[in-house]
Design a protein around this motif. Structure first.
Motif, PDB file in Angstrom:
ATOM      1  N   SER A  14       0.464  -1.527  -0.200  1.00  0.00           N
ATOM      2  CA  SER A  14       0.257  -0.134   0.051  1.00  0.00           C
ATOM      3  C   SER A  14       1.560   1.128  -0.145  1.00  0.00           C
ATOM      4  CB  SER A  14      -0.963  -0.373   1.221  1.00  0.00           C
ATOM      5  OG  SER A  14      -0.106   0.641   2.235  1.00  0.00           O
ATOM      6  N   TYR A  15       0.363   2.129  -0.580  1.00  0.00           N
ATOM      7  CA  TYR A  15       1.200   3.599   0.414  1.00  0.00           C
ATOM      8  C   TYR A  15       2.146   3.792   0.805  1.00  0.00           C
ATOM      9  CZ  TYR A  15      -0.740   5.057  -4.075  1.00  0.00           C
ATOM     10  OH  TYR A  15      -0.844   5.008  -6.197  1.00  0.00           O
ATOM     11  N   PHE A  16       1.422   3.711   1.829  1.00  0.00           N
ATOM     12  CA  PHE A  16       1.564   3.715   3.875  1.00  0.00           C
ATOM     13  C   PHE A  16       2.799   2.330   3.782  1.00  0.00           C
ATOM     14  CE2 PHE A  16       2.521   2.658   8.071  1.00  0.00           C
ATOM     15  CZ  PHE A  16       2.583   4.329   8.931  1.00  0.00           C
ATOM     16  N   GLN A  17       2.989   1.402   3.154  1.00  0.00           N
ATOM     17  CA  GLN A  17       3.511   0.811   3.354  1.00  0.00           C
ATOM     18  C   GLN A  17       5.144   0.770   2.500  1.00  0.00           C
ATOM     19  OE1 GLN A  17       1.392  -2.462   2.403  1.00  0.00           O
ATOM     20  NE2 GLN A  17       1.537  -3.964   4.605  1.00  0.00           N
ATOM     21  N   THR A  18       4.856   1.706   1.442  1.00  0.00           N
ATOM     22  CA  THR A  18       5.680   2.519   0.600  1.00  0.00           C
ATOM     23  C   THR A  18       6.476   3.214   0.865  1.00  0.00           C
ATOM     24  OG1 THR A  18       4.720   1.286  -1.687  1.00  0.00           O
ATOM     25  CG2 THR A  18       6.093   2.832  -2.033  1.00  0.00           C
ATOM     26  N   PHE A  19       5.192   4.110   1.831  1.00  0.00           N
ATOM     27  CA  PHE A  19       6.338   4.507   2.903  1.00  0.00           C
ATOM     28  C   PHE A  19       6.912   4.529   3.881  1.00  0.00           C
ATOM     29  CE2 PHE A  19       5.857   7.863   6.104  1.00  0.00           C
ATOM     30  CZ  PHE A  19       6.513   8.778   5.854  1.00  0.00           C
ATOM     31  N   ARG A  20       6.624   3.362   4.614  1.00  0.00           N
ATOM     32  CA  ARG A  20       6.986   2.929   6.035  1.00  0.00           C
ATOM     33  C   ARG A  20       8.785   2.224   5.784  1.00  0.00           C
ATOM     34  NH1 ARG A  20       4.772  -0.640  10.767  1.00  0.00           N
ATOM     35  NH2 ARG A  20       5.899  -1.177  11.778  1.00  0.00           N
ATOM     36  N   HIS A  21       8.462   1.737   4.239  1.00  0.00           N
ATOM     37  CA  HIS A  21       9.050  -0.243   4.525  1.00  0.00           C
ATOM     38  C   HIS A  21      10.694   0.574   3.283  1.00  0.00           C
ATOM     39  CE1 HIS A  21       7.057  -2.788   7.635  1.00  0.00           C
ATOM     40  NE2 HIS A  21       6.020  -2.288   6.485  1.00  0.00           N
ATOM     41  N   ILE A  22      10.115   1.016   1.855  1.00  0.00           N
ATOM     42  CA  ILE A  22      10.950   1.396   1.002  1.00  0.00           C
ATOM     43  C   ILE A  22      11.587   2.207   1.272  1.00  0.00           C
ATOM     44  CG2 ILE A  22      10.772   0.812  -1.198  1.00  0.00           C
ATOM     45  CD1 ILE A  22      10.337  -1.536   0.340  1.00  0.00           C
ATOM     46  N   ILE A  23      10.661   3.630   1.694  1.00  0.00           N
ATOM     47  CA  ILE A  23      11.258   4.828   1.242  1.00  0.00           C
ATOM     48  C   ILE A  23      12.271   5.542   2.939  1.00  0.00           C
ATOM     49  CG2 ILE A  23      10.874   7.346   0.906  1.00  0.00           C
ATOM     50  CD1 ILE A  23       9.992   5.317  -1.402  1.00  0.00           C
ATOM     51  N   MET A  24      11.980   5.354   3.675  1.00  0.00           N
ATOM     52  CA  MET A  24      12.098   6.194   4.911  1.00  0.00           C
ATOM     53  C   MET A  24      13.503   5.129   5.297  1.00  0.00           C
ATOM     54  SD  MET A  24      10.423   8.292   6.511  1.00  0.00           S
ATOM     55  CE  MET A  24      11.317   8.518   7.266  1.00  0.00           C
ATOM     56  N   PRO A  25      13.853   3.559   4.631  1.00  0.00           N
ATOM     57  CA  PRO A  25      15.017   3.240   5.770  1.00  0.00           C
ATOM     58  C   PRO A  25      16.076   4.032   4.619  1.00  0.00           C
ATOM     59  CG  PRO A  25      13.364   1.347   4.730  1.00  0.00           C
ATOM     60  CD  PRO A  25      12.431   3.052   5.303  1.00  0.00           C
ATOM     61  N   VAL A  26      15.981   4.691   3.084  1.00  0.00           N
ATOM     62  CA  VAL A  26      16.547   5.407   2.270  1.00  0.00           C
ATOM     63  C   VAL A  26      17.163   6.833   2.140  1.00  0.00           C
ATOM     64  CG1 VAL A  26      16.350   3.086   0.579  1.00  0.00           C
ATOM     65  CG2 VAL A  26      15.017   5.559   0.704  1.00  0.00           C
ATOM     66  N   MET A  27      15.937   7.044   3.181  1.00  0.00           N
ATOM     67  CA  MET A  27      15.997   8.672   4.265  1.00  0.00           C
ATOM     68  C   MET A  27      16.310   8.531   5.018  1.00  0.00           C
ATOM     69  SD  MET A  27      14.292  11.068   2.802  1.00  0.00           S
ATOM     70  CE  MET A  27      13.789  12.203   2.866  1.00  0.00           C
ATOM     71  N   TRP A  28      16.187   7.906   5.919  1.00  0.00           N
ATOM     72  CA  TRP A  28      17.441   8.409   7.512  1.00  0.00           C
ATOM     73  C   TRP A  28      18.131   9.404   7.383  1.00  0.00           C
ATOM     74  CZ3 TRP A  28      14.288   7.579  11.180  1.00  0.00           C
ATOM     75  CH2 TRP A  28      13.724   6.603  11.117  1.00  0.00           C
ATOM     76  N   PRO A  29      19.906   9.368   6.561  1.00  0.00           N
ATOM     77  CA  PRO A  29      19.798  10.764   6.713  1.00  0.00           C
ATOM     78  C   PRO A  29      19.804  12.004   6.184  1.00  0.00           C
ATOM     79  CG  PRO A  29      21.520   8.872   5.118  1.00  0.00           C
ATOM     80  CD  PRO A  29      19.910   8.186   5.027  1.00  0.00           C
TER      81      PRO A  29
END
Length: 293
Positions: free
Chosen positions: A194-209
């Motif tokens: 889902s859009y939220f799962q995409t945001f949480r599991h895919i986008i955020m891990p590479v966004m931490w810096p």
């Protein structure tokens, strides 16, 4: 020819090293001098007779029998109740950073993926709001806060600081999200996320810096703020920066300068250690955004 280039390269390296060391000495000297002076008595650190007393601890030896003393720290933290200001600063800072990052990441992600024209105008409105002086914004809040009897308390100040900080956090995170390829979102959606799962599991891990960088900027705004906290908080709820200012005194009341000196060191040291701890993430976030691999 190669020897000449090597010689020029060595000269350039020596010059750069010398310049950096010299610049660091100048940049660090005020804090080092303040840190050193915080363990002296006022007659030494603010001596009008001889500044060398701050080095030799002439009056500190006479008053305490030792070259170093923690009287300024014990006085500020306990008699001056700097511990309360430190507690209030932690509450305000943690609250502002948490809410700003939560709203900022969701808002910035939505705007970075939006194809509508209103996304641009929302960002422009946020930029205009962020560019306004803080005193202009806060002055408009004072009368309603007095009327509603919510002036002088921490929650009110937290809300105002979040409102002031949110546009900058939104812009900063938006720029980071724009560096993340949309193909990541599309691949995750195709795989059934889902859009939220995409945001949480895919986008955020590479966004931490980027998130850590934005969080540190939010932290510094809340931690170092003077205008908002001084206007919206009473003396019982002061954060560290207004509390330090109160130690300096006024034309009518003499302050305790050594309390102020020790409090400056107490307030600066944790921020310095925090920045040093997250320096790699900050550099990564500022230079490469959130793109990995």
């Amino acid at each position: 020819m190669e020897n000449g280039l090597d010689k020029q390269s060595n000269i350039l390296k020596t010059f750069n090293t010398t310049f950096i060391v010299f610049w660091l000495m100048i940049a660090c000297f005020p804090f080092i001098w303040t840190f050193w002076g915080s363990f002296k008595v006022r007659a030494d650190f603010f001596s009008r007779a001889d500044w060398w007393y701050a080095i030799t601890a002439f009056n500190t030896l006479l008053e305490t029998g030792k070259s170093f003393t923690i009287q300024a720290y014990s006085g500020a933290w306990f008699e001056g109740e700097f511990w309360k200001a430190s507690r209030n600063t932690i509450i305000v800072t943690v609250s502002v950073v948490s809410v700003s990052l939560f709203l900022g990441t969701l808002g910035a992600y939505a705007l970075s993926r939006s194809t509508k024209n209103y996304a641009f105008w929302i960002l422009i409105a946020a930029l205009v709001f962020r560019a306004m002086p803080h005193i202009t914004l806060v002055s408009g809040y004072l009368f309603p806060f007095f009327q509603l009897q919510i002036w002088g308390i921490l929650p009110t100040t937290i809300v105002v600081l979040i409102a002031i900080n949110q546009p900058f956090t939104l812009w900063l995170l938006y720029s980071f999200f724009k560096t993340v390829p949309k193909e990541l979102d599309e691949s995750a959606l195709i795989d059934g996320c889902s859009y939220f799962q995409t945001f949480r599991h895919i986008i955020m891990p590479v966004m931490w810096p980027g998130v850590i960088t934005a969080g540190l900027f939010s932290l510094m705004l809340a931690y170092n703020d003077f205008t908002v906290t001084a206007l919206l908080l009473n003396q019982e709820n002061h954060t560290m920066v207004p509390k330090i200012q109160s130690y300096l005194g006024t034309n009518q009341h003499e302050g305790n300068l050594m309390w102020a000196v020790s409090s400056v060191v107490s307030a600066t040291a944790p921020l310095f250690l925090l920045i040093m701890f997250f320096q790699k993430q900050v550099i990564s976030g500022l230079t490469a955004g959130a793109v990995k691999g």
